[in-house]
Design a protein around this motif. Structure first.
Motif, PDB file in Angstrom:
ATOM      1  N   GLU A 108       3.708 -72.620   1.664  1.00  0.00           N
ATOM      2  CA  GLU A 108       5.227 -72.818   1.573  1.00  0.00           C
ATOM      3  C   GLU A 108       5.353 -74.384   1.692  1.00  0.00           C
ATOM      4  O   GLU A 108       6.442 -74.923   0.861  1.00  0.00           O
ATOM      5  CB  GLU A 108       5.819 -72.142   2.510  1.00  0.00           C
ATOM      6  N   VAL A 109       4.620 -75.086   2.443  1.00  0.00           N
ATOM      7  CA  VAL A 109       4.787 -76.546   2.350  1.00  0.00           C
ATOM      8  C   VAL A 109       4.435 -77.125   1.045  1.00  0.00           C
ATOM      9  O   VAL A 109       5.171 -78.073   0.315  1.00  0.00           O
ATOM     10  CB  VAL A 109       3.475 -77.066   3.352  1.00  0.00           C
ATOM     11  N   ILE A 110       3.401 -76.962   0.450  1.00  0.00           N
ATOM     12  CA  ILE A 110       3.129 -76.915  -1.316  1.00  0.00           C
ATOM     13  C   ILE A 110       4.153 -76.666  -2.006  1.00  0.00           C
ATOM     14  O   ILE A 110       4.491 -77.550  -2.969  1.00  0.00           O
ATOM     15  CB  ILE A 110       1.600 -76.568  -1.371  1.00  0.00           C
ATOM     16  N   GLN A 111       4.645 -75.546  -1.922  1.00  0.00           N
ATOM     17  CA  GLN A 111       5.671 -74.694  -2.798  1.00  0.00           C
ATOM     18  C   GLN A 111       7.004 -75.688  -2.602  1.00  0.00           C
ATOM     19  O   GLN A 111       7.558 -76.252  -3.541  1.00  0.00           O
ATOM     20  CB  GLN A 111       6.014 -73.620  -2.478  1.00  0.00           C
ATOM     21  N   GLN A 112       7.435 -76.385  -1.395  1.00  0.00           N
ATOM     22  CA  GLN A 112       8.506 -77.119  -1.162  1.00  0.00           C
ATOM     23  C   GLN A 112       8.354 -78.665  -1.836  1.00  0.00           C
ATOM     24  O   GLN A 112       9.383 -79.018  -2.128  1.00  0.00           O
ATOM     25  CB  GLN A 112       8.833 -77.103   0.031  1.00  0.00           C
ATOM     26  N   SER A 204       4.454 -91.750  -8.288  1.00  0.00           N
ATOM     27  CA  SER A 204       4.015 -90.146  -8.050  1.00  0.00           C
ATOM     28  C   SER A 204       3.784 -90.027  -6.542  1.00  0.00           C
ATOM     29  O   SER A 204       3.456 -90.944  -5.812  1.00  0.00           O
ATOM     30  CB  SER A 204       2.886 -89.603  -8.787  1.00  0.00           C
ATOM     31  N   LEU A 205       3.972 -88.684  -6.129  1.00  0.00           N
ATOM     32  CA  LEU A 205       3.891 -88.233  -4.776  1.00  0.00           C
ATOM     33  C   LEU A 205       2.239 -87.719  -4.638  1.00  0.00           C
ATOM     34  O   LEU A 205       1.807 -87.135  -5.641  1.00  0.00           O
ATOM     35  CB  LEU A 205       4.619 -87.008  -4.321  1.00  0.00           C
ATOM     36  N   VAL A 206       1.540 -88.207  -3.803  1.00  0.00           N
ATOM     37  CA  VAL A 206       0.205 -88.072  -3.627  1.00  0.00           C
ATOM     38  C   VAL A 206      -0.027 -87.127  -2.278  1.00  0.00           C
ATOM     39  O   VAL A 206       0.465 -87.513  -1.250  1.00  0.00           O
ATOM     40  CB  VAL A 206      -0.970 -89.252  -3.418  1.00  0.00           C
ATOM     41  N   VAL A 207      -0.481 -85.846  -2.518  1.00  0.00           N
ATOM     42  CA  VAL A 207      -0.349 -84.810  -1.228  1.00  0.00           C
ATOM     43  C   VAL A 207      -2.233 -84.902  -0.994  1.00  0.00           C
ATOM     44  O   VAL A 207      -2.730 -84.362  -1.963  1.00  0.00           O
ATOM     45  CB  VAL A 207       0.035 -83.633  -1.907  1.00  0.00           C
ATOM     46  N   VAL A 208      -2.290 -85.159   0.312  1.00  0.00           N
ATOM     47  CA  VAL A 208      -3.723 -84.837   0.705  1.00  0.00           C
ATOM     48  C   VAL A 208      -3.731 -83.458   1.668  1.00  0.00           C
ATOM     49  O   VAL A 208      -3.149 -83.498   2.709  1.00  0.00           O
ATOM     50  CB  VAL A 208      -4.288 -86.210   1.688  1.00  0.00           C
ATOM     51  N   ASP A 209      -4.351 -82.566   0.929  1.00  0.00           N
ATOM     52  CA  ASP A 209      -4.565 -81.364   1.663  1.00  0.00           C
ATOM     53  C   ASP A 209      -5.523 -81.195   2.832  1.00  0.00           C
ATOM     54  O   ASP A 209      -6.788 -81.218   2.244  1.00  0.00           O
ATOM     55  CB  ASP A 209      -4.773 -80.284   0.646  1.00  0.00           C
ATOM     56  N   GLU A 210      -5.365 -81.267   3.944  1.00  0.00           N
ATOM     57  CA  GLU A 210      -6.240 -81.425   5.072  1.00  0.00           C
ATOM     58  C   GLU A 210      -6.360 -80.109   5.752  1.00  0.00           C
ATOM     59  O   GLU A 210      -6.439 -80.064   6.982  1.00  0.00           O
ATOM     60  CB  GLU A 210      -5.939 -82.516   5.919  1.00  0.00           C
TER      61      GLU A 210
END
Length: 378
Positions: A108-112, A204-210
């Motif tokens: 849901e974090v990723i979805q938001q 761009s937004l960069v998302v590091v998935d940890e």
């Protein structure tokens, strides 16, 4: 109107409904849930929550239940404060509640994030093979998906990745460390290089998935958010905290990002029960991280034993191991299943993935793959 009468229920499928075109022909995310003795396919923590924590959850939930006639704390301030305290302690960088946002699982974090920074007319890029939900959630939010390159050893090809970002100019960039399904960690220098390229082209937004960082040999990339307002680190309580059933994910970022995702969050999206349970778990961090250390040892044992048995293994910083190579990975998956052990066939040609379980579960898995190797050599 002639010919417009009712249609039999049994004649209707998904593609007969007026769904969005980009969803036609797609399959929902999921892993087989089969009733077998050893289930090592979904990267769950195999250890049940300790009884003192179960008791504390019951206390906190009972307290929350007395106020269920009221809406929960819409902004989850207490929970975000405790998550910030945990990140400051373990992530190598001080953060406050204003830097943290929480939702129902990291998905849901990723979805938001994609609802806020992606959407129709925008694109996201990930470097595959990687966590397939990034692409699935992108499509679900109307965000175009771009599959970026990796090297043969499953590390990110930095120059090729920078070229892809510069060419496609995506609105969101996903970097998964440790990577799922390969277990590969990403160097801070790689993240910085891709971040710089992403800011130069869009920005761009960069998302590091940890999601699996607590199992890593390497430090968290959390300190990189300092001075980088378009960098986000996402986490979960499903893995290291042994709370997959809780569905609690969170992110750390510049306060402006936290403000931005609240534009799309559903009202009161985190229930009072979820918040209470997560707060109880955070009170028992030391005990839960002790289980993580046990799993890291078991993961390393799996790597050693698989290589000794003649398998090729990708170096892993997660609570799972990717192993191969197989001429037909699905056939190999089935032969392991026939011995009562369920692993994951992620669709990466020639490879399978096994979650680190308890010592007994891992012994059963190793017996199964040794038997498989004997049959292959016969």
């Amino acid at each position: 109107m002639e010919g417009a009468g009712p249609v039999s229920t049994y004649d209707i499928g998904i593609d007969d409904l007026p769904i969005r075109d980009e969803l036609r022909g797609k399959s929902p995310y999921g892993a087989p849930q089969l009733d077998v003795p050893v289930q090592l396919n979904t990267n769950e923590n195999p250890y049940p929550l300790p009884e003192p924590l179960v008791a504390r959850i019951a206390e906190r939930v009972a307290e929350a239940a007395r106020g269920l006639n009221r809406y929960p704390d819409r902004d989850a301030v207490e929970l975000r404060t405790e998550l910030a305290r945990y990140l400051t302690r373990t992530g190598g960088h001080p953060v406050g509640a204003e830097n943290v946002w929480a939702a129902n699982g990291s998905n849901e974090v990723i979805q938001q994030l994609l609802q806020t920074f992606g959407g129709p007319g925008r694109t996201a890029i990930g470097f595959e093979p990687s966590y397939s939900m990034h692409g699935l959630i992108a499509r679900g939010t109307g965000t175009g998906w771009i599959s970026g390159p990796r090297n043969d050893d499953f590390t990110i090809d930095v120059e090729a990745a920078r070229k892809a970002i510069a060419e496609h100019r995506p609105d969101v960039v996903f970097i998964t460390s440790p990577n799922n399904p390969t277990g590969t960690a990403v160097e801070a220098e790689t993240v910085l290089a891709l971040y710089e390229t992403a800011q130069a082209t869009k920005p761009s937004l960069v998302v590091v998935d940890e999601a699996y960082v607590e199992f890593s040999h390497r430090a968290s990339l959390l300190p990189l958010i300092e001075g980088r307002p378009n960098l986000v680190v996402s986490r979960t309580m499903s893995k290291a905290f042994g709370a997959a059933g809780l569905r609690l994910g969170y992110l750390a970022a510049h306060p402006a990002v936290v403000d931005a995702v609240q534009l799309v969050r559903l009202p009161y999206h985190l229930s009072a029960v979820t918040q209470a349970t997560a707060l109880a778990a955070l009170e028992h961090t030391d005990t839960l991280l002790g289980y993580v250390e046990q799993l890291k040892k078991e993961r390393d044992r799996l790597v050693t034993e698989l290589r000794a048995a003649g398998y090729e293994v990708t170096d892993s910083d997660a609570n799972f191991v990717q192993f191969g190579r197989f001429e037909d990975s699905h056939t190999a998956w089935q032969k392991i299943l026939d011995q009562g052990v369920l692993v994951r066939d992620n669709g990466v040609p020639g490879w399978l993935r096994v979650t680190a379980g308890t010592p007994t579960e891992n012994d059963a898995f190793l017996d199964a793959v040794r038997q498989l190797k004997k049959e292959q050599r016969a």
